[in-house]
Design an enzyme around this catalytic site. Structure first.
Site, PDB file in Angstrom:
ATOM      1  N   ILE A 107      43.154  43.374  45.017  1.00 51.05           N
ATOM      2  CA  ILE A 107      43.282  44.157  46.240  1.00 51.05           C
ATOM      3  C   ILE A 107      42.134  43.825  47.191  1.00 51.05           C
ATOM      4  O   ILE A 107      41.044  43.452  46.761  1.00 51.05           O
ATOM      5  CB  ILE A 107      43.306  45.677  45.903  1.00 51.05           C
ATOM      6  N   CYS A 108      42.415  43.917  48.488  1.00 52.11           N
ATOM      7  CA  CYS A 108      41.405  43.791  49.538  1.00 52.11           C
ATOM      8  C   CYS A 108      40.663  42.458  49.432  1.00 52.11           C
ATOM      9  O   CYS A 108      41.277  41.405  49.338  1.00 52.11           O
ATOM     10  CB  CYS A 108      40.469  44.993  49.474  1.00 52.11           C
ATOM     11  N   GLY A 109      39.348  42.483  49.430  1.00 52.46           N
ATOM     12  CA  GLY A 109      38.579  41.257  49.432  1.00 52.46           C
ATOM     13  C   GLY A 109      38.823  40.365  48.240  1.00 52.46           C
ATOM     14  O   GLY A 109      38.650  39.141  48.326  1.00 52.46           O
ATOM     15  N   THR A 111      41.578  39.493  47.118  1.00 55.13           N
ATOM     16  CA  THR A 111      42.643  38.546  47.473  1.00 55.13           C
ATOM     17  C   THR A 111      42.064  37.345  48.201  1.00 55.13           C
ATOM     18  O   THR A 111      42.558  36.227  48.064  1.00 55.13           O
ATOM     19  CB  THR A 111      43.721  39.210  48.347  1.00 55.13           C
TER      20      THR A 111
END
Length: 203
Positions: A107-109, A111
């Site tokens: 999730i988020c960073g 990725t």
């Protein structure tokens, strides 16, 4: 027999992005097979790490000792180190998981770190925004989906502002709940619909 879901720990991991997922994996209520899964943490070393919320945590094991064959899933929270060498070992371990056919959820960073490692090039995926991933110069732009969370085979990705959608995809991949229970869970936590609460309470 209990299967272990491993949660990666590194300095600046965003604790609230994975809160829904790990809490309900550990909570046997409503589960198809209560106690099937347990959460354990993995770090580059066993030294303490600190989340963005200031939680200081000790990893249970290390990346070197983690074999995908002994894990049900690897979960990677957002962080401020995704584009540095500090995150590289975690992205490499994610690649090892995917090659072994064991799911990875990012999730988020996180990725962005997987994009840098080339792990999003062959999977449909999402992130915080298409522009965020385009900035890393990866080759998977045509596979980007503008959705809160996306599952493609063994890879789950999500926007940093979609922790409930992220958790739902994790639960679905782990087969944690019956479909009607998962729908009720998302209605309650994702849609704030009281009907979801009553559906769960009446089980």
């Amino acid at each position: 027999m209990t299967d272990t879901v491993h949660v990666a720990l590194y300095d600046t991991f965003v604790d609230w992005e994975i809160g829904y997922a790990i809490d309900h994996i550990n909570n046997p209520e409503w589960q198809k097979t209560p106690g099937r899964y347990a959460v354990a943490t993995v770090g580059a070393t066993t030294a303490p790490v600190t989340s963005t919320g200031g939680l200081r945590m000790l990893p249970d094991t290390t990346l070197d000792d983690l074999d995908p064959r002994g894990s049900a899933m690897l979960i990677l929270a957002g962080n401020n180190i995704w584009n540095t060498d500090t995150f590289t070992p975690f992205a490499e371990k994610a690649g090892e998981f995917l090659r072994a056919g064991v799911p990875v959820a990012a999730i988020c960073g996180a990725t962005g770190g997987l994009a840098l490692a080339g792990l999003l090039d062959e999977h449909a995926h999402t992130s915080n925004a298409a522009e965020f991933l385009d900035g890393v110069g990866y080759a998977g732009g045509s596979r980007y989906r503008d959705e809160p969370a996306v599952t493609d085979r063994d890879l789950i990705t999500a926007s940093g502002i979609a922790p409930v959608h992220f958790a739902r995809e994790i639960f679905r991949r782990l087969d944690l709940y019956e479909p009607d229970v998962l729908d009720a869970w998302f209605a309650l936590y994702g849609l704030r619909d009281p009907a979801g609460f009553y559906a769960l309470a009446n089980r």
